[in-house]
Design an enzyme around this catalytic site. Sequence first.
Site, PDB file in Angstrom:
ATOM      1  CG  ASP A  30      52.400 -28.779  92.173  1.00 56.60           C
ATOM      2  OD1 ASP A  30      53.451 -28.631  92.445  1.00 56.60           O
ATOM      3  OD2 ASP A  30      51.616 -27.764  91.545  1.00 56.60           O
ATOM      4  CG  ASN A  32      55.940 -32.215  97.530  1.00 54.42           C
ATOM      5  OD1 ASN A  32      54.846 -32.494  98.128  1.00 54.42           O
ATOM      6  ND2 ASN A  32      56.249 -33.128  96.755  1.00 54.42           N
ATOM      7  CG  HIS A  47      60.587 -33.243  97.167  1.00 53.92           C
ATOM      8  ND1 HIS A  47      59.183 -32.892  96.434  1.00 53.92           N
ATOM      9  CD2 HIS A  47      61.293 -32.440  96.723  1.00 53.92           C
ATOM     10  CE1 HIS A  47      59.656 -31.952  95.583  1.00 53.92           C
ATOM     11  NE2 HIS A  47      60.823 -31.609  95.740  1.00 53.92           N
ATOM     12  CB  SER A  75      58.021 -34.227  84.905  1.00 62.15           C
ATOM     13  OG  SER A  75      58.786 -33.004  85.031  1.00 62.15           O
ATOM     14  CB  THR A  76      60.502 -35.688  80.610  1.00 64.70           C
ATOM     15  OG1 THR A  76      59.338 -35.107  80.351  1.00 64.70           O
ATOM     16  CG2 THR A  76      60.452 -36.926  80.457  1.00 64.70           C
ATOM     17  CG  ASN A  78      59.949 -32.889  87.974  1.00 57.37           C
ATOM     18  OD1 ASN A  78      59.171 -33.792  88.422  1.00 57.37           O
ATOM     19  ND2 ASN A  78      59.751 -31.400  87.936  1.00 57.37           N
ATOM     20  CD1 TRP A  79      65.156 -35.238  83.585  1.00 59.02           C
ATOM     21  CD2 TRP A  79      66.651 -35.962  85.227  1.00 59.02           C
ATOM     22  NE1 TRP A  79      65.170 -36.567  83.595  1.00 59.02           N
ATOM     23  CE2 TRP A  79      65.872 -37.069  84.635  1.00 59.02           C
ATOM     24  CE3 TRP A  79      67.375 -35.989  86.207  1.00 59.02           C
ATOM     25  CZ2 TRP A  79      66.323 -38.309  85.154  1.00 59.02           C
ATOM     26  CZ3 TRP A  79      67.824 -37.230  86.669  1.00 59.02           C
ATOM     27  CH2 TRP A  79      67.233 -38.404  86.337  1.00 59.02           C
TER      28      TRP A  79
HETATM   29  C1  FPP Z   1      55.796 -31.255  92.856  1.00 59.19           C
HETATM   30  O1  FPP Z   1      56.006 -30.079  94.024  1.00 59.19           O
HETATM   31  C2  FPP Z   1      56.607 -32.473  93.213  1.00 59.19           C
HETATM   32  C3  FPP Z   1      57.612 -33.051  92.430  1.00 59.19           C
HETATM   33  C4  FPP Z   1      58.077 -32.812  91.425  1.00 59.19           C
HETATM   34  C5  FPP Z   1      58.069 -34.246  93.303  1.00 59.19           C
HETATM   35  C6  FPP Z   1      57.080 -35.330  93.807  1.00 59.19           C
HETATM   36  C7  FPP Z   1      57.875 -36.246  94.565  1.00 59.19           C
HETATM   37  C8  FPP Z   1      57.444 -36.962  95.646  1.00 59.19           C
HETATM   38  C9  FPP Z   1      56.245 -36.556  96.419  1.00 59.19           C
HETATM   39  C10 FPP Z   1      58.224 -37.724  96.257  1.00 59.19           C
HETATM   40  C11 FPP Z   1      58.491 -38.947  95.562  1.00 59.19           C
HETATM   41  C12 FPP Z   1      58.493 -40.200  96.158  1.00 59.19           C
HETATM   42  C13 FPP Z   1      57.544 -41.261  96.140  1.00 59.19           C
HETATM   43  C14 FPP Z   1      57.989 -42.284  96.979  1.00 59.19           C
HETATM   44  C15 FPP Z   1      56.445 -41.298  95.136  1.00 59.19           C
HETATM   45  P1  FPP Z   1      56.793 -28.999  93.876  1.00 59.19           P
HETATM   46  O2  FPP Z   1      58.249 -29.595  94.264  1.00 59.19           O
HETATM   47  O3  FPP Z   1      56.817 -28.479  92.018  1.00 59.19           O
HETATM   48  O4  FPP Z   1      56.243 -27.824  94.702  1.00 59.19           O
HETATM   49  P2  FPP Z   1      56.050 -26.503  94.381  1.00 59.19           P
HETATM   50  O5  FPP Z   1      55.152 -26.286  93.219  1.00 59.19           O
HETATM   51  O6  FPP Z   1      55.589 -26.117  95.656  1.00 59.19           O
HETATM   52  O7  FPP Z   1      57.461 -26.193  94.427  1.00 59.19           O
END
Ligand code: FPP
Length: 248
Positions: A30, A32, A47, A75-76, A78-79
């Site tokens: 979490d 990104n 990401h 996740s289910t 995240n769509w």
């Molecule tokens: C949560 O951070 C992250 C995700 C929902 C996506 C995670 C995906 C990756 C790290 C890339 C996947 C690729 C591979 C190769 C495993 P967030 O976006 O919710 O962060 P925030 O809470 O700061 O908004």
Amino acid sequence: MSIFKLKKPMSRAGKAESIKLPRHIAIIMDGNGRWAKKRGLPRTAGHSVGAEVFRKIATYCKNIGIEYLTVFAFSTENWKRPDEEVSGIMALLEKYLHEAIEKMEKESIRLAVMGNIEELSPKIRQLVNKTSQIAEKLNGFQVNLCLNYGGRDEIIKAAQKYAQDYRDGRANELTEETFAKYTFFAGIPDPDLIIRPSGEYRISNFLIWQSAYAELYFTDTLWPDFNERELDKAISSYSKRDRRYGGA
Ligand code: FPP
């Protein structure tokens, strides 16, 4: 000597500590989006760096002797994110699956994808099928990539499959052991340590069934800034915990 050659995490002084290693580590990758926002970048840039950090951490886990690494990639729920962000994450996953197909055998990494694969694009489904064919022939370190995964969804699906088997006379009494066999993680030991970076203190529908006795570790570090040293700290904290499983 490279830190990756060690079978144990490094202490601050750079010496290998005598440490109780978790067999199975699970991570909610979490932060990104916030990492990217702080730099004025699109969320997909976060990401993208997050995917690199995942590769680095997976290699480190393998080298220090962790048996299973499970990560929450999509996740289910995240769509619900903007189309552009969803397709950005899917593109990163596609790239990683391609790489895994190339490297799994050579690097001896068993990749398993956990989640509702049938709802993903035909291209990703095809890549996932290919990785499972390769993984069948491998032993050793396993990476579980949770993709279109939700803990509650997994429990509902397992209950439905069990009910069907019961109706068809293929299942008897329902016990915790029997139920676990109907989950995506059948045959895999429960996670010992679940790590959530980014300063959020929740499980967010991750490994709901499997986390019953997991040790939790939270850090404010955002996932793209996470590194081997951070993992060492989490393992070190885990190592000092007294796991009683409800006993005295
Ligand atoms: C949560 O951070 C992250 C995700 C929902 C996506 C995670 C995906 C990756 C790290 C890339 C996947 C690729 C591979 C190769 C495993 P967030 O976006 O919710 O962060 P925030 O809470 O700061 O908004």
